[in-house]
Design an enzyme around this catalytic site. Structure first.
Site, PDB file in Angstrom:
ATOM      1  N   LYS A 147      64.412  73.179  28.344  1.00 21.62           N
ATOM      2  CA  LYS A 147      64.486  74.033  29.552  1.00 21.62           C
ATOM      3  C   LYS A 147      65.014  73.221  30.726  1.00 21.62           C
ATOM      4  O   LYS A 147      65.940  73.623  31.413  1.00 21.62           O
ATOM      5  CB  LYS A 147      63.108  74.550  29.921  1.00 21.62           C
ATOM      6  CG  LYS A 147      62.665  75.814  29.311  1.00 21.62           C
ATOM      7  CD  LYS A 147      61.351  76.241  29.908  1.00 21.62           C
ATOM      8  CE  LYS A 147      60.380  75.059  29.966  1.00 21.62           C
ATOM      9  NZ  LYS A 147      60.165  74.433  28.634  1.00 21.62           N
ATOM     10  N   THR A 183      66.577  70.375  30.663  1.00 22.71           N
ATOM     11  CA  THR A 183      67.944  69.945  30.333  1.00 22.71           C
ATOM     12  C   THR A 183      68.935  71.084  30.565  1.00 22.71           C
ATOM     13  O   THR A 183      70.013  70.885  31.137  1.00 22.71           O
ATOM     14  CB  THR A 183      67.994  69.487  28.864  1.00 22.71           C
ATOM     15  OG1 THR A 183      67.037  68.436  28.659  1.00 22.71           O
ATOM     16  CG2 THR A 183      69.376  68.987  28.472  1.00 22.71           C
ATOM     17  N   ARG A 190      60.731  70.701  38.520  1.00 24.48           N
ATOM     18  CA  ARG A 190      59.483  70.053  38.888  1.00 24.48           C
ATOM     19  C   ARG A 190      59.579  68.534  38.748  1.00 24.48           C
ATOM     20  O   ARG A 190      60.449  68.023  38.051  1.00 24.48           O
ATOM     21  CB  ARG A 190      58.354  70.566  37.973  1.00 24.48           C
ATOM     22  CG  ARG A 190      57.904  71.996  38.276  1.00 24.48           C
ATOM     23  CD  ARG A 190      57.121  72.546  37.130  1.00 24.48           C
ATOM     24  NE  ARG A 190      57.923  72.549  35.944  1.00 24.48           N
ATOM     25  CZ  ARG A 190      57.425  72.538  34.716  1.00 24.48           C
ATOM     26  NH1 ARG A 190      56.126  72.537  34.521  1.00 24.48           N
ATOM     27  NH2 ARG A 190      58.246  72.513  33.677  1.00 24.48           N
ATOM     28  N   LYS A 198      55.311  63.769  25.431  1.00 25.97           N
ATOM     29  CA  LYS A 198      56.487  64.578  25.689  1.00 25.97           C
ATOM     30  C   LYS A 198      57.602  63.832  26.403  1.00 25.97           C
ATOM     31  O   LYS A 198      58.767  64.205  26.328  1.00 25.97           O
ATOM     32  CB  LYS A 198      56.081  65.798  26.507  1.00 25.97           C
ATOM     33  CG  LYS A 198      57.041  66.923  26.326  1.00 25.97           C
ATOM     34  CD  LYS A 198      56.530  68.185  26.865  1.00 25.97           C
ATOM     35  CE  LYS A 198      57.677  69.109  26.931  1.00 25.97           C
ATOM     36  NZ  LYS A 198      58.771  68.544  27.751  1.00 25.97           N
ATOM     37  N   ALA A 247      52.571  74.188  32.872  1.00 27.86           N
ATOM     38  CA  ALA A 247      52.512  75.650  32.700  1.00 27.86           C
ATOM     39  C   ALA A 247      51.457  76.086  31.698  1.00 27.86           C
ATOM     40  O   ALA A 247      51.189  77.276  31.558  1.00 27.86           O
ATOM     41  CB  ALA A 247      53.875  76.170  32.254  1.00 27.86           C
ATOM     42  N   PHE A 301      57.066  75.328  29.658  1.00 25.17           N
ATOM     43  CA  PHE A 301      56.763  75.813  28.310  1.00 25.17           C
ATOM     44  C   PHE A 301      57.452  77.156  28.009  1.00 25.17           C
ATOM     45  O   PHE A 301      58.554  77.412  28.505  1.00 25.17           O
ATOM     46  CB  PHE A 301      55.243  75.860  28.083  1.00 25.17           C
ATOM     47  CG  PHE A 301      54.612  74.501  28.073  1.00 25.17           C
ATOM     48  CD1 PHE A 301      53.519  74.199  28.867  1.00 25.17           C
ATOM     49  CD2 PHE A 301      55.149  73.496  27.276  1.00 25.17           C
ATOM     50  CE1 PHE A 301      52.942  72.927  28.875  1.00 25.17           C
ATOM     51  CE2 PHE A 301      54.579  72.223  27.270  1.00 25.17           C
ATOM     52  CZ  PHE A 301      53.483  71.946  28.079  1.00 25.17           C
ATOM     53  N   PHE A 351      71.507  71.185  18.945  1.00 27.67           N
ATOM     54  CA  PHE A 351      71.085  69.861  18.474  1.00 27.67           C
ATOM     55  C   PHE A 351      72.027  69.441  17.351  1.00 27.67           C
ATOM     56  O   PHE A 351      72.538  70.286  16.617  1.00 27.67           O
ATOM     57  CB  PHE A 351      69.635  69.902  17.963  1.00 27.67           C
ATOM     58  CG  PHE A 351      68.607  69.819  19.059  1.00 27.67           C
ATOM     59  CD1 PHE A 351      68.458  70.863  19.957  1.00 27.67           C
ATOM     60  CD2 PHE A 351      67.808  68.697  19.210  1.00 27.67           C
ATOM     61  CE1 PHE A 351      67.504  70.802  20.979  1.00 27.67           C
ATOM     62  CE2 PHE A 351      66.853  68.621  20.230  1.00 27.67           C
ATOM     63  CZ  PHE A 351      66.708  69.671  21.112  1.00 27.67           C
ATOM     64  N   TRP A 379      73.812  69.048  26.499  1.00 32.57           N
ATOM     65  CA  TRP A 379      73.141  67.755  26.274  1.00 32.57           C
ATOM     66  C   TRP A 379      74.175  66.707  25.876  1.00 32.57           C
ATOM     67  O   TRP A 379      74.139  65.577  26.352  1.00 32.57           O
ATOM     68  CB  TRP A 379      72.088  67.917  25.172  1.00 32.57           C
ATOM     69  CG  TRP A 379      71.352  66.654  24.836  1.00 32.57           C
ATOM     70  CD1 TRP A 379      70.278  66.110  25.495  1.00 32.57           C
ATOM     71  CD2 TRP A 379      71.658  65.752  23.763  1.00 32.57           C
ATOM     72  NE1 TRP A 379      69.896  64.925  24.896  1.00 32.57           N
ATOM     73  CE2 TRP A 379      70.722  64.688  23.831  1.00 32.57           C
ATOM     74  CE3 TRP A 379      72.626  65.737  22.758  1.00 32.57           C
ATOM     75  CZ2 TRP A 379      70.722  63.630  22.912  1.00 32.57           C
ATOM     76  CZ3 TRP A 379      72.630  64.677  21.850  1.00 32.57           C
ATOM     77  CH2 TRP A 379      71.701  63.645  21.951  1.00 32.57           C
TER      78      TRP A 379
HETATM   79  N1  LIG Z   1      70.399  69.500  22.793  1.00 35.27           N
HETATM   80  C1  LIG Z   1      69.573  68.453  22.713  1.00 35.27           C
HETATM   81  N2  LIG Z   1      69.749  67.517  21.767  1.00 35.27           N
HETATM   82  C2  LIG Z   1      68.917  66.451  21.681  1.00 35.27           C
HETATM   83  N3  LIG Z   1      67.850  66.246  22.500  1.00 35.27           N
HETATM   84  C3  LIG Z   1      67.652  67.169  23.461  1.00 35.27           C
HETATM   85  C4  LIG Z   1      68.475  68.296  23.632  1.00 35.27           C
HETATM   86  N4  LIG Z   1      68.006  69.035  24.677  1.00 35.27           N
HETATM   87  C5  LIG Z   1      66.929  68.369  25.144  1.00 35.27           C
HETATM   88  N5  LIG Z   1      66.728  67.260  24.419  1.00 35.27           N
HETATM   89  C6  LIG Z   1      65.646  66.288  24.593  1.00 35.27           C
HETATM   90  O1  LIG Z   1      64.455  66.987  24.294  1.00 35.27           O
HETATM   91  C7  LIG Z   1      63.389  66.608  25.173  1.00 35.27           C
HETATM   92  C8  LIG Z   1      62.885  67.865  25.876  1.00 35.27           C
HETATM   93  O2  LIG Z   1      63.890  68.330  26.763  1.00 35.27           O
HETATM   94  P1  LIG Z   1      63.425  69.010  28.122  1.00 35.27           P
HETATM   95  O3  LIG Z   1      64.631  69.492  28.815  1.00 35.27           O
HETATM   96  O4  LIG Z   1      62.504  68.084  28.814  1.00 35.27           O
HETATM   97  O5  LIG Z   1      62.602  70.257  27.548  1.00 35.27           O
HETATM   98  P2  LIG Z   1      61.552  71.194  28.301  1.00 35.27           P
HETATM   99  O6  LIG Z   1      61.859  71.132  29.742  1.00 35.27           O
HETATM  100  O7  LIG Z   1      61.770  72.518  27.694  1.00 35.27           O
HETATM  101  O8  LIG Z   1      60.225  70.597  27.961  1.00 35.27           O
HETATM  102  C9  LIG Z   1      63.996  65.579  26.131  1.00 35.27           C
HETATM  103  O9  LIG Z   1      63.700  64.276  25.638  1.00 35.27           O
HETATM  104  C10 LIG Z   1      65.488  65.810  26.030  1.00 35.27           C
HETATM  105  O10 LIG Z   1      66.223  64.615  26.273  1.00 35.27           O
HETATM  106  O1  LIG Z   2      54.741  72.586  31.890  1.00 32.48           O
HETATM  107  C1  LIG Z   2      55.533  72.229  31.003  1.00 32.48           C
HETATM  108  O2  LIG Z   2      56.844  72.047  31.332  1.00 32.48           O
HETATM  109  P1  LIG Z   2      57.949  71.687  30.235  1.00 32.48           P
HETATM  110  O3  LIG Z   2      57.993  72.851  29.280  1.00 32.48           O
HETATM  111  O4  LIG Z   2      59.235  71.569  31.032  1.00 32.48           O
HETATM  112  O5  LIG Z   2      57.526  70.421  29.569  1.00 32.48           O
HETATM  113 MG   LIG Z   3      60.759  70.443  31.335  1.00 35.27          MG
END
Ligand SMILES: Nc1ncnc2c1ncn2[C@@H]1O[C@H](COP(=O)(O)OP(=O)(O)O)[C@@H](O)[C@H]1O
Ligand SMILES: O=COP(=O)(O)O
Ligand SMILES: [Mg+2]
Length: 559
Positions: free
Chosen positions: A74, A76, A97, A108, A276, A304, A384, A412
């Site tokens: 999300k 990203t 955030r 995470k 969240a 989330f 991915f 990404w």
């Molecule tokens: N397309 C992708 N390919 C590989 N890794 C990814 C990709 N998109 C996100 N990630 C990795 O996955 C993890 C979660 O991404 P993030 O954007 O923090 O997700 P969320 O905000 O939904 O929790 C991070 O370490 C990010 O670098």
């Molecule tokens: O509160 C959780 O946020 P992410 O889903 O971005 O980890």
């Molecule tokens: Mg996030």
């Protein structure tokens, strides 16, 4: 294939522009930015107040399906979409955030995005940033100290020590602090009582900072905090202990939104950081409203899955701040869809179209749920490297049957060049006038009815159960005038149910509310369900074990 660079390698190689140049893109004069180094700055309250009356840009929410433990992208995608919109000529601003140290050193990881869709400087943003979380922790714990101190010096407010609800916080995953007895060791240490710590991102002070409109509103809300109850069961507020002024002083700078930039030098506000699953999961109202005055498109996230972050974005943040979202992006990944289709975490890299199709039920429910709020939806397939053409085609086909579009996004790996199609689609939806936002429930329903509506309409639960003590507490709060508040559900992020292992789109399950907390300052009631904890624990092998300084003194292992 060239070796894939780590998030921190990519971030460290960023060609950042001085933060004043980023501010200038938004029309923020140098004197209205308080720099924290060359690449971070806080925007002044004076400048923010001066934006009142300007026309708002379009508001885009990025949410997701129920995630794997790593998260589905999300943040990203929020950053990538912001870059994508700028790439197609729109003036877009990202609002996300701040990261908590808990997941950074736990499971995470950080919250600055990933790959070529990150905000920078990611190390600073994921660690101490501009000190906001430390300020929130200090303000929260100052109040806790003043509660015990008030009792120590005679308890003029007649606080019932058995009914103190205000806990302490720390921004770290530490299960050992969940439940403890304080003031042991004899008379000089005060009156022993049971309490404990929550993680800072679950603090009501965090929520207040994220929902307050300015410093005056912040101080008023801090004063409204209920720390517990007197022997006559009336609530004791922070202002009764004269704590609100000092707490506001501690939060004066933290209240101002932080400005940074993406890897492509586009502006990003990073401010506030409630989780969240145990809090409302959205960045601050001040950052979002300021961005809406400065850009044509604001892309923001809610934590989330849409059952948590998006529902609270709509029912708490938008309701309270008068925001009207124009479109929503639901991030789906092949891996999370397979997990929702029953595939074990370790097998997610293997093609399995059958499981993926089964897991699409989870995506279908999230699409229906977001539409229920009157917000048009597009699905972003966050690509991915392990995804196969057959799996991607299956997701697209499923979503088209819902009358929506699923767009493959490669931000990404490619940055804005990989997300142009989504950017165009988001503009089309946001400008279409389709959005007719309305919250899920009215203010006038009872607190328990509101819980039942979220559980039945969003989670598809068959029933909500709660002990008599919980129901009586809700009724007491209604009698004390808090019945019009929205509900902030605390629930596992892995399932629509309260069972983290019940993936996909479960129907008819029972949601048990084990505890309720009144956040009178933030303006919502927290309903804690199932086994969810407001102080997470560390895993067997925490990320902290792989974070260190290399021989050049650079940080390794942050992600
Ligand atoms: N397309 C992708 N390919 C590989 N890794 C990814 C990709 N998109 C996100 N990630 C990795 O996955 C993890 C979660 O991404 P993030 O954007 O923090 O997700 P969320 O905000 O939904 O929790 C991070 O370490 C990010 O670098
Ligand atoms: O509160 C959780 O946020 P992410 O889903 O971005 O980890
Ligand atoms: Mg996030």
């Amino acid at each position: 294939m060239p070796s894939i660079k780590s998030d921190i390698e990519i971030a460290r190689a960023a060609a950042k522009k001085p933060i004043f140049e980023i501010g200038a893109k938004l029309g923020i004069p140098v004197e209205q930015l308080a720099p924290y180094g060359h690449d971070k700055a806080k925007v002044s309250a004076e400048f923010i107040a001066a934006q009142t009356g300007k026309k708002d840009g379009k508001l885009i929410l990025v949410t997701a399906i129920n995630p794997t433990p790593a998260g589905e992208g999300k943040t990203t995608t929020t950053v990538g979409l912001g870059d994508g919109l700028n790439r197609i000529g729109k003036k877009a601003i990202v609002c996300i955030r701040e990261a908590s140290l808990g997941p950074c050193f736990g499971v995470k990881g950080g919250a600055a995005g990933g790959g070529y869709a990150q905000v920078v400087p990611m190390e600073d943003i994921n660690l101490h940033f501009t000190g906001d979380f430390h300020a929130i922790t200090s303000a929260h714990n100052l109040l806790a100290a003043m509660v015990d101190n008030h009792i120590y010096w005679g308890n003029e407010e007649n606080i019932d020590i058995r009914r103190i609800t205000w806990r302490r916080v720390m921004d770290m995953n530490d299960r050992a602090l969940r439940s403890m007895v304080s003031s042991l060791g004899g008379v000089a240490n005060g009156f022993p009582r049971q309490g404990g710590f929550d993680i800072t991102v679950a603090s009501e002070v965090m929520a207040i900072l994220c929902l307050a409109t300015d410093l005056k509103d912040l101080e008023r809300r801090l004063g409204d905090i209920i720390i517990g109850y007197r022997f006559d069961r009336t609530p004791v507020h922070a202002r009764d202990l004269k704590a609100d002024g000092a707490m506001a002083v501690l939060l004066k700078d933290a209240m101002q939104p932080n400005l940074v930039q993406t890897l492509e030098n586009n502006p990003a506000f990073v401010h506030g950081g409630p989780f969240a699953n145990i809090a409302h999961g959205c960045n601050s109202v001040t950052a979002t409203k300021t961005a809406l005055k400065l850009g044509d498109y604001v892309v923001t996230e809610a934590g989330f899955g849409a059952d948590l972050g998006a529902e609270k974005f709509f029912d708490i943040k938008c309701r309270k701040a008068g925001l009207k979202p124009d479109a929503a992006v639901i991030v789906a990944t092949v891996r999370a869809l397979k997990m929702n289709g029953g595939v074990k975490k370790d097998d997610l890299g293997t093609e399995d179209v059958v499981a993926l199709k089964k897991g699409c039920a989870n995506l279908g429910r999230h699409v229906a749920n977001v539409r229920r709020f009157g917000v048009p939806v597009v699905v972003a397939i966050n690509h991915f490297v392990s995804d196969t053409d057959a799996e991607i085609a299956a997701v697209k086909e499923f979503v088209s049957r819902l009358g929506a579009e699923a767009i493959l996004c490669r931000h990404w790996a490619l940055g804005s060049a990989g997300i142009e199609e989504l950017a165009h689609k988001v503009v089309e939806l946001a400008e279409s006038g389709q959005a007719k936002f309305q919250p899920l429930y009215g203010d006038d329903l009872s607190l328990f009815e509101k819980i039942e509506i979220v559980a039945s309409k969003i989670y598809h639960a068959g029933e909500v159960t709660a002990d008599k003590a919980v129901r009586d507490q809700l009724q007491t709060w209604e009698e004390q005038g808090y019945g019009n508040l929205p509900i902030c559900m605390a629930k596992t992020q892995y399932s629509f149910s309260t069972d983290p292992n019940l993936r996909g789109a479960p129907e008819g399950h029972i949601v048990t509310v084990r505890e309720v907390r009144l956040s009178a300052g933030a303006g919502f009631v927290v309903a804690i369900t199932g086994e969810i904890m407001t102080m997470p624990g560390l895993p067997k092998s925490p990320s902290a074990e792989r974070i260190f300084l290399n021989d050049q003194g650079y940080i390794e292992g942050l992600f």
